[in-house]
Design a protein around this motif. Structure first.
Motif, short mmCIF file in Angstrom:
data_model
loop_
_atom_site.label_atom_id
_atom_site.label_comp_id
_atom_site.label_asym_id
_atom_site.label_seq_id
_atom_site.Cartn_x
_atom_site.Cartn_y
_atom_site.Cartn_z
N CYS A 117 -16.15 -7.12 2.79
CA CYS A 117 -14.96 -7.76 3.34
C CYS A 117 -14.76 -9.10 2.62
N TYR A 135 -12.04 -4.91 1.14
CA TYR A 135 -10.93 -4.97 2.09
C TYR A 135 -10.91 -6.36 2.70
N SER A 173 -8.45 -4.24 7.01
CA SER A 173 -8.46 -2.83 7.43
C SER A 173 -9.87 -2.25 7.41
N ALA A 198 -11.32 1.08 5.54
CA ALA A 198 -12.27 0.83 4.45
C ALA A 198 -13.55 1.63 4.63
N ALA A 251 -8.99 -0.01 0.89
CA ALA A 251 -9.08 0.66 2.18
C ALA A 251 -8.10 1.83 2.28
N GLY A 257 -8.79 -4.25 -2.32
CA GLY A 257 -7.76 -3.61 -1.50
C GLY A 257 -7.85 -2.10 -1.54
N ARG A 317 -7.57 3.23 -2.50
CA ARG A 317 -8.49 4.30 -2.08
C ARG A 317 -8.50 5.42 -3.11
N SER A 334 0.86 -1.18 0.00
CA SER A 334 0.00 0.00 0.00
C SER A 334 0.89 1.23 0.00
N ALA A 344 -5.59 -5.44 -4.75
CA ALA A 344 -5.18 -6.03 -3.47
C ALA A 344 -3.85 -6.76 -3.62
#
Length: 211
Positions: A128, A103, A106, A110, A81, A79, A86, A35, A158
């Motif tokens: 999730c 997510y 997290s 998220a 979050a 992925g 994001r 990330s 992700a």
């Protein structure tokens, strides 16, 4: 997508060169992290600008995805979050997409992404799901179909990694390696395969894999 990858790579190289000229440095570990909240905003800007440009070039309608009478186009960002995920979620929302925020761990972050997407006037759906699990991916796509009835863009963002010292190859254990392959390699395939039928219902779409 291959062209997009080349263009993104060139943009990132240019951004690194700019950092070098201004005396800024980013370690190899940080460049390879799963990330990117600590990286300069220009990396994210270069990434999602090229992402949206290439998606538009590959769609059935160069002026945008076809809009149904009952909903907006939908993007799934795995992925999302934090970091690049994001940033992509927010940009898709700003461009007129409803956004599925995915997510695995997290949850608090998220929910922040979900709230930000909603503030942009989009309809966010928080799910999730560990993308490494095929059954969970299928349930996620099924829920998207139930909620929206469509999906134009799955973005396989992700990812995970494990850091070990270069001199300690034995430190990278088989379970660590298996987990990275499960999320980073199998995950995008599982998500794309699960989404294939839903994508076919539309008039144009794109699968984006982030590496």
């Amino acid at each position: 997508v291959a062209v997009a990858a080349d263009r993104v790579g060139a943009a990132v190289q240019q951004a690194h060169a700019a950092d070098n000229r201004t005396g800024r440095r980013c370690s190899a570990k940080r460049r390879l992290a799963p990330s990117f909240p600590r990286l300069s905003d220009k990396y994210n800007v270069a990434f999602f600008s090229l992402l949206l440009r290439c998606i538009g070039a590959g769609s059935a309608n160069r002026n945008g995805y076809p809009m149904s009478s009952h909903s907006r186009p939908v993007a799934l960002i795995t992925g999302s979050a934090t970091g690049v995920g994001r940033a992509c979620a927010l940009q898709f929302a700003a461009k007129g997409f409803d956004v599925v925020v995915n997510y695995s761990r997290s949850e608090a972050e998220a929910k922040e992404t979900e709230a930000s997407v909603n503030k942009l006037g989009a309809r966010a759906l928080l799910i999730c799901c560990d993308v490494a699990d095929d059954a969970s991916d299928r349930k996620m796509i099924e829920r998207i179909g139930d909620e929206y009835g469509r999906l134009e863009v799955p973005v396989n963002n992700a990812a995970t990694t494990s850091f070990v010292e270069d001199s300690d190859l034995e430190g990278l254990t088989e379970p660590m390696w298996d987990r990275m392959l499960a999320v980073n390699l199998k995950g995008p395939f599982f998500v794309t395969r699960a989404a294939a039928d839903l994508l076919r219902r539309g008039e144009g779409g794109a699968v984006v894999n982030v590496s």
